[in-house]
Design a protein around this motif. Structure first.
Motif, PDB file in Angstrom:
ATOM      1  N   VAL A   6       0.826  -1.189   0.000  1.00  0.00           N
ATOM      2  CA  VAL A   6       0.000   0.000   0.000  1.00  0.00           C
ATOM      3  C   VAL A   6       0.872   1.255   0.000  1.00  0.00           C
ATOM      4  O   VAL A   6       1.958   1.281   0.593  1.00  0.00           O
ATOM      5  CB  VAL A   6      -0.944  -0.011   1.223  1.00  0.00           C
TER       6      VAL A   6
ATOM      7  N   LYS B  76      -7.574  -2.805   0.230  1.00  0.00           N
ATOM      8  CA  LYS B  76      -6.641  -3.882  -0.104  1.00  0.00           C
ATOM      9  C   LYS B  76      -7.190  -4.768  -1.219  1.00  0.00           C
ATOM     10  O   LYS B  76      -8.389  -5.095  -1.238  1.00  0.00           O
ATOM     11  CB  LYS B  76      -6.350  -4.720   1.145  1.00  0.00           C
TER      12      LYS B  76
ATOM     13  N   HIS C  97      -3.804   1.170  -3.422  1.00  0.00           N
ATOM     14  CA  HIS C  97      -3.405  -0.220  -3.653  1.00  0.00           C
ATOM     15  C   HIS C  97      -3.454  -0.477  -5.165  1.00  0.00           C
ATOM     16  O   HIS C  97      -4.344   0.026  -5.859  1.00  0.00           O
ATOM     17  CB  HIS C  97      -4.348  -1.198  -2.945  1.00  0.00           C
TER      18      HIS C  97
END
Length: 270
Positions: free
Chosen positions: A221, A253, A231
C-alpha cells in the motif's frame, strides 16, 4: 716490369690495401660495399616469372569464359517432396473455429475480452483503442508510440470498469502482426521489468498458472497524508501474438486471488 721485377696482369687492378682503422678520421662514415650484380639479375628473373604466371592465368580465365557452360547431371531422385502427402483417407481433420487459435485472434478482438462483472459500471473506453490513445496512457507517449511501432503493433482492444466503491479494473489485449512474433513477448518482458522495478519490496511477482511467461504483481500500500490509501495490482501475459495487460487500482486492499483470477480467466479466453 716494375722496379721490384713483377709484371702487371692486363685488365686487372691490383687490390687496394685496406685502410688502417686508426687512420679513419673521427666521425667519418665507412664506404659501403659495392653491390653484387648477381642479386639484381636474380630479382629481374623472379619478377618476369611472376608476370608470366599472372598473364597465363588471365588467358586461361578468358578461354574458360568463352566456352559454353557444362550442364549439371540430373538428380538421382527426381521426386523430392517434403513433407510427403498422406495416403487418401488418412489426412487429419481440420481444426474447428473453436480450436483454431488464429481464427479466434483474427476475428473481433473485443469478443475475447473478459466480460464486465454483474453490477460493475463502465469506466472510460470499452472497445477499440487507437494507437495514439494507447500510447497516451504511458508516462512518455511519444517514446511509447515509437517503441510500439518498432515492435509492429497491430491493434488494441480494451475493457474497463468500476466496481465497489473505489476499485478500477482495466484489461487490454495488445495484438501484434504475425510477422513480428517477438513483439508481444518483448513488450510483456519490458512491462514485467518495470513492475519489478516499481515494487520497493523487491518482489519478482508470481507466475500465472498455465502461461509459461506471465506474471502478476501485488504491490504494498502507498500512503500519503491527505490522500486515500492506494493499492494496485498488475498482470502481464503473452499468448501467441497477443500481450495481455491487467491493471487494478483500489483504495482498499486487493486480494491476491482477485488479480490471479483475472489473469487466469483472461488467458483461458485466448
Amino acid at each position: 716490369m716494375n722496379d721490384e721485377g713483377s709484371i702487371p696482369v692486363q685488365g686487372r687492378t691490383p687490390p687496394a690495401e685496406a685502410p688502417d682503422a686508426s687512420e679513419t678520421p673521427a666521425g667519418a662514415t665507412p664506404a659501403a660495399r659495392p653491390r653484387r650484380r648477381g642479386l639484381r639479375t636474380a630479382g629481374r628473373l623472379a619478377v618476369a616469372a611472376v608476370l608470366g604466371l599472372v598473364g597465363g592465368t588471365a588467358v586461361g580465365y578468358g578461354i574458360q569464359a568463352e566456352r559454353e557452360p557444362t550442364p549439371l547431371p540430373p538428380l538421382n531422385q527426381p521426386a523430392l517432396a517434403y513433407p510427403k502427402p498422406l495416403p487418401g483417407g488418412e489426412e487429419p481433420e481440420p481444426f474447428s473455429a473453436a480450436e483454431d487459435r488464429q481464427v479466434k485472434a483474427e476475428g473481433d478482438l473485443r469478443k475475447l475480452l473478459l466480460p464486465r462483472p454483474a453490477g460493475a459500471r463502465p469506466d472510460g473506453v470499452d472497445g477499440w483503442w487507437s494507437l495514439a490513445e494507447y500510447a497516451n496512457d504511458f508516462t512518455w507517449p511519444g517514446a511509447a508510440l515509437e517503441h510500439q511501432l518498432q515492435l509492429d503493433i497491430r491493434r488494441v482492444a480494451v475493457r474497463s470498469w468500476l466496481s465497489g466503491e473505489d476499485r478500477s479494473v482495466s484489461i487490454r489485449l495488445v495484438q501484434y502482426r504475425p510477422s513480428s512474433m517477438i513483439g508481444p513477448l518483448e513488450f510483456v518482458r519490458d512491462q514485467q521489468r518495470n513492475a519489478i522495478r516499481d515494487d520497493e519490496s523487491g518482489s519478482l511477482g508470481t507466475e500465472v498458472k498455465g502461461s509459461g511467461n506471465g506474471r502478476y504483481f501485488l504491490y504494498p500500500v502507498e500512503r500519503k497524508p491527505g490522500y486515500q490509501d492506494f493499492h494496485q495490482a498488475r498482470a502481464f501475459v503473452q499468448k501467441d501474438d497477443i500481450a495481455i495487460e491487467i491493471l487494478v487500482f483500489d483504495a482498499r486492499k486487493i486480494a491476491e486471488k482477485d488479480i490471479r483470477s483475472l489473469a487466469e480467466r483472461q488467458l483461458e479466453r485466448l
